[in-house]
Scaffold this active site. Sequence first.
Site, PDB file in Angstrom:
ATOM      1  N   LYS A 110      70.986  57.139 142.546  1.00  0.00           N
ATOM      2  CA  LYS A 110      72.149  56.488 141.310  1.00  0.00           C
ATOM      3  C   LYS A 110      71.184  57.498 139.900  1.00  0.00           C
ATOM      4  O   LYS A 110      72.060  57.193 139.498  1.00  0.00           O
ATOM      5  CB  LYS A 110      72.740  55.417 140.919  1.00  0.00           C
ATOM      6  N   LYS A 192      79.280  64.775 153.763  1.00  0.00           N
ATOM      7  CA  LYS A 192      80.358  63.822 153.968  1.00  0.00           C
ATOM      8  C   LYS A 192      81.211  63.117 153.494  1.00  0.00           C
ATOM      9  O   LYS A 192      81.364  64.032 152.502  1.00  0.00           O
ATOM     10  CB  LYS A 192      78.853  62.921 153.681  1.00  0.00           C
ATOM     11  N   LYS A 195      85.194  61.298 147.788  1.00  0.00           N
ATOM     12  CA  LYS A 195      86.691  61.168 146.316  1.00  0.00           C
ATOM     13  C   LYS A 195      85.439  62.248 145.523  1.00  0.00           C
ATOM     14  O   LYS A 195      86.356  62.985 144.744  1.00  0.00           O
ATOM     15  CB  LYS A 195      87.273  60.202 146.785  1.00  0.00           C
TER      16      LYS A 195
END
Length: 327
Positions: A110, A192, A195
């Site tokens: 992140k 994977k 969205k």
Amino acid sequence: MRVLSGIQPTGQLHIGNYLGAIQQWVDLQTKHDCFFAVVDLHALTVQQDPKEFGRATMEKVIELISAGLDPEKCTIFLQSHVKEHAELAWIFNTITPVSELERMTQYKDKSKKNKENINAGLLTYPILQAADILLYQAQGVPIGKDQIQHLELTRTIARKFNNLYGNTFVEPEALVLPEGAKIMSLVEPKKKMSKSDGAASYVSLFEEPESIRKKFMRATTDAGKEITYNPAKKPGVSNLLVMYSLFAEQSIKDTEKQFQGKGYAALKKEEAELLIDKLEPFRKKKKELQSRDLYLKEVLKRGAEKAHSVASQTMEAVRSKLGLLSL
Ligand code: TRP
């Protein structure tokens, strides 16, 4: 058994989240004492638009109930409604080495992706997660593989606190789903389903029938025309087979048999119709709940009260062990 899990309020639920997590929650609620938190405080590690944030949070509650969580069978609540989460996270901050936080894969990912906002919360995120879990003395924590490291840290924190101040916390176990429940992107079937990879790559749990048909017709398949399960050589077709099998509740072998001698187009077409059928109740329930504001508020109020009654007891014990004075 006491069970707790959490989900971020942002981002629509897709069939990958459903098959990979929420379906297991729905099952667990009938067998255990389950607490499910919408972790709105965690979501603040990314800057949110305040107007949109509240709406998204309520929508996530609606989606969870639409997907089968039953407020009569489990406790659904917002993390920020139970102040003990932030309180215990602070305490855990004081016993967790920074170096352990810096090792976390999710933090490294992140902070690489989000260079302009590497806030302290991004680093201490797993400490808040540890508080979520340990406050409820949860024995089982249903999570995906990507959260195992955070659960390990949670266990380490529990052990450390217990050693320093006396036995206080239960050490939780991960309830990890089998590999078969991992759903891949419709566009890039080696990744994977997520969205964040564009609308064509996932199917929302509440997707309209026409859109489901389109997405399946355009789904990436592989060379050849045999419908066989082989994730390495045929990632696209294998992903379609996995999803079909999970929604049809039959084995991959049986699904292969069912489509023997048929082409990819037939699989896609039948799969789209199967999903349209299976997802219809979710779509209906969501529409219904969208106009039931009062009911939803009541669910969250009851959830917060139930959660608070457990969390406050744990926090009382923590305060007393630490020598924090009571009034
Ligand atoms: N970090 C988890 C995720 O990204 C969400 C989460 C927050 C969670 N608190 C939790 C999961 C407690 C399980 C238990 O998916």
